[in-house]
Enzyme design. Structure first.
Site, PDB file in Angstrom:
ATOM      1  N   ASP A  34      19.362  24.982   3.897  1.00 26.25           N
ATOM      2  CA  ASP A  34      19.941  25.620   2.698  1.00 26.25           C
ATOM      3  C   ASP A  34      19.691  24.872   1.380  1.00 26.25           C
ATOM      4  O   ASP A  34      20.216  25.263   0.345  1.00 26.25           O
ATOM      5  CB  ASP A  34      21.466  25.831   2.839  1.00 26.25           C
ATOM      6  CG  ASP A  34      21.776  26.948   3.815  1.00 26.25           C
ATOM      7  OD1 ASP A  34      20.830  27.687   4.189  1.00 26.25           O
ATOM      8  OD2 ASP A  34      22.950  27.086   4.198  1.00 26.25           O
ATOM      9  N   HIS A 238       1.798   1.561  -4.944  1.00 26.39           N
ATOM     10  CA  HIS A 238       2.726   2.685  -5.096  1.00 26.39           C
ATOM     11  C   HIS A 238       4.023   2.435  -4.328  1.00 26.39           C
ATOM     12  O   HIS A 238       4.503   3.284  -3.581  1.00 26.39           O
ATOM     13  CB  HIS A 238       2.054   4.005  -4.685  1.00 26.39           C
ATOM     14  CG  HIS A 238       1.090   4.507  -5.713  1.00 26.39           C
ATOM     15  ND1 HIS A 238       0.244   5.577  -5.522  1.00 26.39           N
ATOM     16  CD2 HIS A 238       0.830   4.087  -6.976  1.00 26.39           C
ATOM     17  CE1 HIS A 238      -0.482   5.773  -6.595  1.00 26.39           C
ATOM     18  NE2 HIS A 238      -0.159   4.872  -7.501  1.00 26.39           N
ATOM     19  N   ASP A 255       6.768   1.002 -12.991  1.00 26.60           N
ATOM     20  CA  ASP A 255       5.804   2.052 -13.338  1.00 26.60           C
ATOM     21  C   ASP A 255       6.575   3.350 -13.268  1.00 26.60           C
ATOM     22  O   ASP A 255       6.925   3.818 -12.182  1.00 26.60           O
ATOM     23  CB  ASP A 255       4.651   2.016 -12.317  1.00 26.60           C
ATOM     24  CG  ASP A 255       3.569   3.069 -12.590  1.00 26.60           C
ATOM     25  OD1 ASP A 255       3.823   4.016 -13.357  1.00 26.60           O
ATOM     26  OD2 ASP A 255       2.466   2.937 -12.010  1.00 26.60           O
ATOM     27  N   ASP A 266       3.289   8.175 -18.198  1.00 28.12           N
ATOM     28  CA  ASP A 266       2.968   7.277 -17.070  1.00 28.12           C
ATOM     29  C   ASP A 266       2.806   5.881 -17.661  1.00 28.12           C
ATOM     30  O   ASP A 266       1.751   5.563 -18.214  1.00 28.12           O
ATOM     31  CB  ASP A 266       1.673   7.780 -16.411  1.00 28.12           C
ATOM     32  CG  ASP A 266       1.266   6.943 -15.201  1.00 28.12           C
ATOM     33  OD1 ASP A 266       2.049   6.081 -14.775  1.00 28.12           O
ATOM     34  OD2 ASP A 266       0.144   7.162 -14.687  1.00 28.12           O
ATOM     35  N   HIS A 345      -7.922  -1.158  -8.114  1.00 22.85           N
ATOM     36  CA  HIS A 345      -7.901   0.243  -8.554  1.00 22.85           C
ATOM     37  C   HIS A 345      -8.668   0.380  -9.862  1.00 22.85           C
ATOM     38  O   HIS A 345      -9.096  -0.614 -10.443  1.00 22.85           O
ATOM     39  CB  HIS A 345      -6.468   0.774  -8.678  1.00 22.85           C
ATOM     40  CG  HIS A 345      -5.588   0.032  -9.647  1.00 22.85           C
ATOM     41  ND1 HIS A 345      -5.639   0.226 -11.003  1.00 22.85           N
ATOM     42  CD2 HIS A 345      -4.632  -0.914  -9.443  1.00 22.85           C
ATOM     43  CE1 HIS A 345      -4.729  -0.541 -11.606  1.00 22.85           C
ATOM     44  NE2 HIS A 345      -4.119  -1.259 -10.674  1.00 22.85           N
ATOM     45  N   HIS A 349      -6.755   7.195 -15.586  1.00 19.16           N
ATOM     46  CA  HIS A 349      -6.984   8.567 -15.128  1.00 19.16           C
ATOM     47  C   HIS A 349      -6.568   9.494 -16.267  1.00 19.16           C
ATOM     48  O   HIS A 349      -5.842   9.079 -17.183  1.00 19.16           O
ATOM     49  CB  HIS A 349      -6.162   8.856 -13.856  1.00 19.16           C
ATOM     50  CG  HIS A 349      -4.708   8.439 -13.968  1.00 19.16           C
ATOM     51  ND1 HIS A 349      -3.753   9.213 -14.584  1.00 19.16           N
ATOM     52  CD2 HIS A 349      -4.063   7.307 -13.578  1.00 19.16           C
ATOM     53  CE1 HIS A 349      -2.584   8.583 -14.541  1.00 19.16           C
ATOM     54  NE2 HIS A 349      -2.747   7.417 -13.945  1.00 19.16           N
ATOM     55  N   HIS A 356      -1.752  12.628 -12.596  1.00 12.70           N
ATOM     56  CA  HIS A 356      -3.198  12.426 -12.418  1.00 12.70           C
ATOM     57  C   HIS A 356      -3.806  13.774 -12.786  1.00 12.70           C
ATOM     58  O   HIS A 356      -3.935  14.668 -11.955  1.00 12.70           O
ATOM     59  CB  HIS A 356      -3.537  12.041 -10.976  1.00 12.70           C
ATOM     60  CG  HIS A 356      -3.025  10.678 -10.624  1.00 12.70           C
ATOM     61  ND1 HIS A 356      -3.063  10.166  -9.354  1.00 12.70           N
ATOM     62  CD2 HIS A 356      -2.485   9.694 -11.392  1.00 12.70           C
ATOM     63  CE1 HIS A 356      -2.549   8.941  -9.341  1.00 12.70           C
ATOM     64  NE2 HIS A 356      -2.190   8.635 -10.566  1.00 12.70           N
ATOM     65  N   GLU A 379      -4.646   1.100 -17.533  1.00 10.26           N
ATOM     66  CA  GLU A 379      -3.683   0.401 -16.677  1.00 10.26           C
ATOM     67  C   GLU A 379      -4.289  -0.676 -15.789  1.00 10.26           C
ATOM     68  O   GLU A 379      -4.194  -0.609 -14.566  1.00 10.26           O
ATOM     69  CB  GLU A 379      -2.934   1.410 -15.809  1.00 10.26           C
ATOM     70  CG  GLU A 379      -3.804   2.413 -15.057  1.00 10.26           C
ATOM     71  CD  GLU A 379      -2.969   3.349 -14.172  1.00 10.26           C
ATOM     72  OE1 GLU A 379      -2.170   2.819 -13.369  1.00 10.26           O
ATOM     73  OE2 GLU A 379      -3.119   4.568 -14.276  1.00 10.26           O
ATOM     74  N   TYR A 383      -3.156  -8.410  -8.765  1.00  9.51           N
ATOM     75  CA  TYR A 383      -2.221  -8.452  -7.640  1.00  9.51           C
ATOM     76  C   TYR A 383      -2.670  -9.589  -6.741  1.00  9.51           C
ATOM     77  O   TYR A 383      -3.681  -9.472  -6.044  1.00  9.51           O
ATOM     78  CB  TYR A 383      -2.232  -7.099  -6.907  1.00  9.51           C
ATOM     79  CG  TYR A 383      -2.148  -5.925  -7.881  1.00  9.51           C
ATOM     80  CD1 TYR A 383      -0.911  -5.480  -8.347  1.00  9.51           C
ATOM     81  CD2 TYR A 383      -3.306  -5.313  -8.376  1.00  9.51           C
ATOM     82  CE1 TYR A 383      -0.824  -4.435  -9.267  1.00  9.51           C
ATOM     83  CE2 TYR A 383      -3.234  -4.276  -9.297  1.00  9.51           C
ATOM     84  CZ  TYR A 383      -2.001  -3.846  -9.743  1.00  9.51           C
ATOM     85  OH  TYR A 383      -1.922  -2.825 -10.655  1.00  9.51           O
ATOM     86  N   ARG A 401       0.938  -5.228 -13.743  1.00 12.77           N
ATOM     87  CA  ARG A 401       0.167  -4.101 -14.290  1.00 12.77           C
ATOM     88  C   ARG A 401       0.765  -3.768 -15.649  1.00 12.77           C
ATOM     89  O   ARG A 401       1.980  -3.868 -15.839  1.00 12.77           O
ATOM     90  CB  ARG A 401       0.234  -2.883 -13.353  1.00 12.77           C
ATOM     91  CG  ARG A 401      -0.506  -1.668 -13.870  1.00 12.77           C
ATOM     92  CD  ARG A 401      -0.794  -0.588 -12.798  1.00 12.77           C
ATOM     93  NE  ARG A 401       0.367   0.041 -12.218  1.00 12.77           N
ATOM     94  CZ  ARG A 401       0.833  -0.189 -10.998  1.00 12.77           C
ATOM     95  NH1 ARG A 401       0.239  -1.063 -10.213  1.00 12.77           N
ATOM     96  NH2 ARG A 401       1.906   0.434 -10.565  1.00 12.77           N
ATOM     97  N   GLU A 403       0.446  -0.583 -18.339  1.00 13.79           N
ATOM     98  CA  GLU A 403      -0.119   0.771 -18.429  1.00 13.79           C
ATOM     99  C   GLU A 403       0.403   1.497 -19.654  1.00 13.79           C
ATOM    100  O   GLU A 403       1.613   1.590 -19.863  1.00 13.79           O
ATOM    101  CB  GLU A 403       0.261   1.566 -17.167  1.00 13.79           C
ATOM    102  CG  GLU A 403      -0.173   3.028 -17.221  1.00 13.79           C
ATOM    103  CD  GLU A 403       0.075   3.787 -15.910  1.00 13.79           C
ATOM    104  OE1 GLU A 403       1.048   3.463 -15.203  1.00 13.79           O
ATOM    105  OE2 GLU A 403      -0.712   4.702 -15.616  1.00 13.79           O
TER     106      GLU A 403
HETATM  107  N1  GLY Z   1       2.047   6.091 -11.526  1.00 11.74           N
HETATM  108  C1  GLY Z   1       0.844   6.275 -10.832  1.00 11.74           C
HETATM  109  C2  GLY Z   1      -0.296   5.780 -11.609  1.00 11.74           C
HETATM  110  O1  GLY Z   1      -0.137   4.939 -12.455  1.00 11.74           O
HETATM  111  O2  GLY Z   1      -1.396   6.255 -11.476  1.00 11.74           O
HETATM  112 MN    MN Z   2       1.631   4.579 -13.482  1.00  8.21          MN
HETATM  113 MN    MN Z   3      -1.312   5.852 -14.044  1.00 10.77          MN
END
Ligand code: GLY
Ligand code: MN
Ligand code: MN
Length: 433
Positions: A34, A238, A255, A266, A345, A349, A356, A379, A383, A401, A403
């Site tokens: 529900d 993540h 983040d 973001d 990474h 993006h 994204h 970003e 690490y 990080r 960003e």
């Molecule tokens: N928050 C996910 C990224 O930075 O791509």
């Molecule tokens: Mn992010």
């Molecule tokens: Mn991002």
């Protein structure tokens, strides 16, 4: 509504006459008995319709006499509306949302084959919703079965991405305004988190402060689950468990971004839980910040998508060599991507309705040129593994990080999220208040 109308007209111009677009909105998902997950319309669907109710399908049929824009939606129903709230209904989508013609969602199987007849190409996002795919295939075979009556059935099903996602990649002034506001709200929330963070708090408390401050300012939702990682949790890209206690002397990485009117922010900041960076933390932090600034300087027309990433990896590699974390000469280290164990990474993006966001990154095999109106994140991070004997002990378990959300302006980058401090002295000053 004029903006939505303009988008539909532009999409119809791009796909050409003899084509038809069938675009369902997102489905509702049950969370548990529900209870549904909060409904959020599909971004492509909302981009073209401005219509946020579930059970809706947009049809664009260029040149159709009875109207080019048809919308299937829920009928008005006083009893359901008593429980679940207002529905625009068939009349409402015509008067308030600009549809030329409205059909009941329940009538779709009857109406759709007629709309498909005499069209050569169907634009439909195949593979996103299996149940809906089956219906589309059924409608197409129904039209094919009428071939002997001289009815021409569509010959192909094509993806809308190359048309619609190209449009979504270039943000209009209205969209930039919403993205800017989403970034400002999120920036203020990041500041609130920095100001209230104390050793001994839990990661989820920072996440709660962030969400509270965004919604307090009018954001309807978060753009994605907040990542709040203290100490070595920051090295999990993540990490969303947000369960641990924050240690005195550790950094915390957050983040997080809000969603405002279906546009995302973001933003990531990394700061010391107790308000003061240690020397080792500061050395790595300055390096990530320098990489981010170098990358942002490349966000302008005349550069391509990969240039900010190249700038960031160059600065990071130089720094890792200087700090003795990497060995060798710069060009070899870069060519061999030796930074990868510590920076795995990419530097950003596209950003828009989806965090994204849509849009191709390459064209004809080359990185695509950056153009005014595109919005992206920058970003970079570092690490440092917690148990790697190749890394000196003082660096181990540090995750950083930084960003920001950046608009490619005609004359250079505009950092939409600039209101959150990121230099060491600004952060320490804010946290001391
Ligand atoms: N928050 C996910 C990224 O930075 O791509
Ligand atoms: Mn992010
Ligand atoms: Mn991002």
């Amino acid at each position: 509504m004029t903006e939505f109308q303009r988008r539909r007209t532009e999409l119809m111009r791009r796909i050409g006459a003899n084509s038809i677009v069938i675009l369902p909105t997102a489905r509702e998902f049950v969370r548990n008995r529900d209870v549904h997950h909060p409904f959020r319309p599909d971004s492509d669907f909302y981009y073209l319709s401005g219509f946020a109710e579930p059970d809706a399908v947009l049809v664009l049929a260029p040149g159709r006499q009875q109207g080019e824009y048809a919308l299937f939606c829920r009928e008005k129903d006083p009893q359901s509306e008593q429980w679940e709230g207002y529905r625009a209904g068939l009349e409402g989508v015509v008067t308030d949302y600009g549809a030329d013609e409205a059909f009941s969602y329940a009538e779709m199987d009857v109406v759709m084959p007629d709309l498909l007849a005499q069209r050569e190409q169907v634009f439909y996002p195949l593979g996103c919703d299996q149940a809906f795919d089956q219906r589309v295939i059924r409608w197409l075979s129904q039209v094919r079965n009428q071939a002997r009556s001289g009815i021409q059935a569509p010959l192909s099903i094509a993806s809308l991405d190359q048309h619609l996602h190209e449009m979504r990649l270039y943000k209009t002034a209205l969209e930039v305004g919403t993205l800017r506001r989403a970034a400002q709200i999120s920036a203020a929330a990041h500041q609130a988190v920095m100001q209230t963070c104390k050793p001994g708090q839990y990661e989820y408390q920072l996440a709660a402060t962030f969400q509270y401050d965004c919604q307090r300012q009018g954001a309807q939702a978060l753009a994605y689950p907040s990542i709040v990682g203290g100490g070595e949790n920051a090295c999990v890209l993540h990490y969303i468990d947000n369960r641990d206690r924050l240690g005195d002397g550790d950094l915390v990485l957050i983040d997080a971004g809000c969603e405002l009117d279906y546009y995302a922010a973001d933003i990531t900041r990394t700061f010391p839980v107790n308000g003061r960076f240690t020397e080792a933390q500061a050395q790595l932090y300055e390096l990530v910040l320098a990489a981010q600034q170098a990358a942002i300087a490349h966000v302008k027309p005349g550069h391509d998508w990969n240039d900010p990433h190249l700038a960031a990896t160059r600065v990071l590699t130089e720094g890792l060599l200087r700090l003795g974390i990497l060995q060798g000469d710069l060009d070899t280290a870069l060519a061999e991507e030796r930074y990868k164990p510590y920076y795995m990474h990419r530097t950003g993006h596209w950003l828009g309705m989806d965090v994204h966001d849509v849009g191709a990154y390459q064209m004809d095999g080359d990185w695509r040129p950056l153009e005014a109106g595109m919005v992206l994140t920058v970003e970079p991070g570092l690490y440092m593994p917690k148990d790697d004997s190749k890394v000196a002990e003082k660096w181990r378990g540090i995750g950083i990080r930084i960003e920001d959300d950046v608009l490619v302006g005609t004359n250079g980058p505009e950092v939409l999220s600039q209101d959150v401090p990121k230099s060491i002295c600004e952060i320490e000053a804010l946290m001391a208040t």
